[in-house]
Design a protein around this motif. Structure first.
Motif, PDB file in Angstrom:
ATOM      1  N   ALA A  48       0.597  -1.167  -0.014  1.00  6.98           N
ATOM      2  CA  ALA A  48      -0.098  -0.029  -0.210  1.00  6.98           C
ATOM      3  C   ALA A  48       0.799   1.406   0.139  1.00  6.98           C
ATOM      4  CB  ALA A  48      -0.903  -0.109   1.185  1.00  6.98           C
ATOM      5  N   GLN A  49       2.218   1.044   0.470  1.00  5.59           N
ATOM      6  CA  GLN A  49       2.816   2.289   0.777  1.00  5.59           C
ATOM      7  C   GLN A  49       4.345   1.711   0.849  1.00  5.59           C
ATOM      8  OE1 GLN A  49       1.597   5.029   3.791  1.00  5.59           O
ATOM      9  NE2 GLN A  49       3.191   6.393   3.328  1.00  5.59           N
ATOM     10  N   SER A  51       8.195   3.557   1.852  1.00  2.00           N
ATOM     11  CA  SER A  51       8.764   4.676   2.309  1.00  2.00           C
ATOM     12  C   SER A  51      10.339   4.626   2.290  1.00  2.00           C
ATOM     13  CB  SER A  51       8.429   5.273   3.891  1.00  2.00           C
ATOM     14  OG  SER A  51       9.170   6.039   4.507  1.00  2.00           O
ATOM     15  N   LEU A  61       7.545  -0.706   4.611  1.00  2.00           N
ATOM     16  CA  LEU A  61       6.662  -0.761   3.881  1.00  2.00           C
ATOM     17  C   LEU A  61       5.263  -1.036   4.374  1.00  2.00           C
ATOM     18  CD1 LEU A  61       8.217  -3.723   1.483  1.00  2.00           C
ATOM     19  CD2 LEU A  61       8.229  -1.477   1.072  1.00  2.00           C
ATOM     20  N   THR A  62       3.990  -0.550   3.758  1.00  2.00           N
ATOM     21  CA  THR A  62       2.792  -0.804   4.458  1.00  2.00           C
ATOM     22  C   THR A  62       2.222  -1.838   3.736  1.00  2.00           C
ATOM     23  OG1 THR A  62       2.478   1.405   5.202  1.00  2.00           O
ATOM     24  CG2 THR A  62       0.573   0.061   5.072  1.00  2.00           C
ATOM     25  N   SER A  71      -3.672  -3.774   7.512  1.00  2.00           N
ATOM     26  CA  SER A  71      -2.464  -3.403   7.192  1.00  2.00           C
ATOM     27  C   SER A  71      -1.538  -3.608   8.209  1.00  2.00           C
ATOM     28  CB  SER A  71      -2.553  -1.923   6.866  1.00  2.00           C
ATOM     29  OG  SER A  71      -3.491  -1.385   5.945  1.00  2.00           O
ATOM     30  N   THR A  73       2.678  -2.640   9.084  1.00  2.00           N
ATOM     31  CA  THR A  73       4.114  -2.135   8.685  1.00  2.00           C
ATOM     32  C   THR A  73       5.379  -3.287   8.608  1.00  2.00           C
ATOM     33  OG1 THR A  73       3.564  -0.234   9.895  1.00  2.00           O
ATOM     34  CG2 THR A  73       5.969  -0.255   9.387  1.00  2.00           C
ATOM     35  N   GLU A  90       3.817   0.853  -5.379  1.00  2.00           N
ATOM     36  CA  GLU A  90       2.621   0.625  -4.859  1.00  2.00           C
ATOM     37  C   GLU A  90       1.682  -0.279  -5.426  1.00  2.00           C
ATOM     38  OE1 GLU A  90       1.252   4.600  -3.410  1.00  2.00           O
ATOM     39  OE2 GLU A  90       3.143   5.046  -2.212  1.00  2.00           O
ATOM     40  N   THR A 194      -6.127   1.216  -2.248  1.00  2.00           N
ATOM     41  CA  THR A 194      -7.598   1.430  -1.542  1.00  2.00           C
ATOM     42  C   THR A 194      -8.679   1.401  -2.325  1.00  2.00           C
ATOM     43  OG1 THR A 194      -7.386   3.753  -2.609  1.00  2.00           O
ATOM     44  CG2 THR A 194      -6.301   3.387  -0.508  1.00  2.00           C
TER      45      THR A 194
END
Length: 413
Positions: A48-49, A51, A61-62, A71, A73, A90, A194
């Motif tokens: 999902a994300q 960083s 990472l998510t 979710s 981390t 993503e 999402t």
């Protein structure tokens, strides 16, 4: 609840009670100990994300599970990420080897990964095929449960991307076919981490709206990875649970996500979906005109047939000349009367002839006829006919009967 030994000693090894509750740190330590027993595991999820901090060796990472809307981390080393998935973005699907860790100070759960693998297209398709078999076995693709959308929906629920070509195609073509059609559009993300939860929420909102007669999920074309949200198990089950008929219009004609199998109607494109759920006003008017023409012809034909039938009935002698039957019967009666008269006259004539013949014979045999020829009949006083002279004596009185009158005489000898 019991757990490993804590720094507080044997008193804290006992079960917690209202008189002897555990401090938060003890609970956190026990949770951390239980999670630590899980060890290293392989985890499948969607990114999902990402960083990446410049100059830092740690990447965050998510990782989320679209089906459960959950979710976590993930922390890993930059070298691990570059070795296993250097082009990770993503929305990608990954499989990673990680160890769950519970940070007691913050009370958070995370994963520490030492190996990351980005799932390839072939593996994704294999997983989708496995999920397809699972859903089919559960009856989500059963044709018998699919509902037919109404002929003319009063209001259509549309789930699509904001200002997307799919939304424009659906609205334009639907209103071109039926200008009075109404839409309730819910814009959602149709790609990325999402997309699935937003579409599920939109489904719930539209399914609960009593004015919505049919729900349309539309998206334009894209790659297999772009259309993955429409093969998500959670979305498929949400569509299956809807009470309102659902139409799927995803991608191009060759794109067939799992949502197409679960939906009540599958449209090849958003434009095709507009044609399927909204009738064409011009075509319907043409069909109405044709139906009216057929109805007019049927009524006119029926009236003509009935007129011909009535004309045939009127032309029958019994209705055209009602007196014909009486005239025919009168002729028959006159003929019978003439026949009876002729028969009676013949019988009377025959009887008259027979009577004359009988009378002639009678006259021929009658004594009067003999008398007419000059003979006479002598009768004694007692009426007996004298046939011989010995039948009388001298001095007897006799009666002599002539053709005309009679005489009284006395026998002298």
């Amino acid at each position: 609840m019991t757990g490993p030994e804590s720094p507080r000693g044997t008193a804290e090894q006992q079960r917690s009670t209202s008189d002897q509750p555990w401090p938060v740190r003890v609970v956190s330590q026990k949770v951390s100990a239980w999670i630590g027993k899980l060890g290293w595991v392989w985890v499948d999820g969607q990114v999902a994300q990402i960083s990446r901090r410049p100059g830092a060796s740690t990447v965050f990472l998510t990782l989320r599970d679209p089906s459960a809307d959950l979710s976590l981390t993930v922390t890993t080393n930059r070298d691990v990420l570059d070795a296993g998935a250097p082009e990770l973005a993503e929305g990608a699907r990954v499989v990673l080897h990680a160890k769950p860790e519970f940070y007691a100070a913050r009370g958070t759960l995370s994963l520490r990964a030492d190996e990351i693998r980005q799932v390839g297209l072939g593996e994704l398709l294999a997983r989708l095929e496995q999920l397809k078999k699972l859903l089919a076995a559960e009856g989500l693709f059963d044709r018998s449960r699919k509902r037919r959308p109404p002929f003319l929906p009063g209001r259509i629920g549309l789930i699509t991307g904001r200002a997307s070509a799919a939304e424009r195609d659906v609205l334009t073509n639907a209103r071109r076919r039926w200008p009075a059609v109404e839409f309730r559009t819910v814009n959602v993300a149709v790609q990325g981490p999402t997309a699935v939860p937003q579409m599920i929420d939109a489904l719930k909102v539209l399914d609960a709206d009593p004015t919505i007669d049919v729900i349309l999920i539309a998206r334009g074309g894209g790659g297999v990875e772009d259309l993955l949200p429409f093969s998500d198990e959670a979305l498929c089950r949400a569509v299956f649970a809807c009470r309102t008929p659902v139409v799927s219009a995803i991608g191009h004609e060759t794109d067939i996500p799992l949502l197409d199998y679960v939906a009540d109607v599958r449209a090849s494109t958003p434009t095709d979906a507009a044609k399927r759920i909204v009738p064409d006003l011009g075509e319907e008017m043409r069909l109405i005109r044709q139906a009216r023409q057929r109805l007019d012809r049927a009524v006119i034909g029926f009236v003509d047939r009935e007129e011909h039938r009535l004309g045939g009935l009127r032309s029958r002698p019994v209705l055209a000349r009602p007196a014909v039957m009486l005239e025919q019967r009168a002729v028959d009666a006159a003929a019978l009367r003439d026949r009876a008269r002729r028969c009676l006259d013949h019988r009377l004539a025959t009887a008259s002839g027979d009577l004359r013949h009988t009378l002639a014979r009678l006259r021929a045999l009658s004594p009067a006829a003999t008398l007419d020829r000059g003979y006479a009949i002598v009768q004694r006083a007692d009426g007996h006919v004298v046939r011989a002279a010995a039948d009388v004596a001298k001095g007897d009185s006799v009666r002599v009967r002539l053709a005309e009158g009679e005489l009284a005489a006395t026998v002298d000898g």
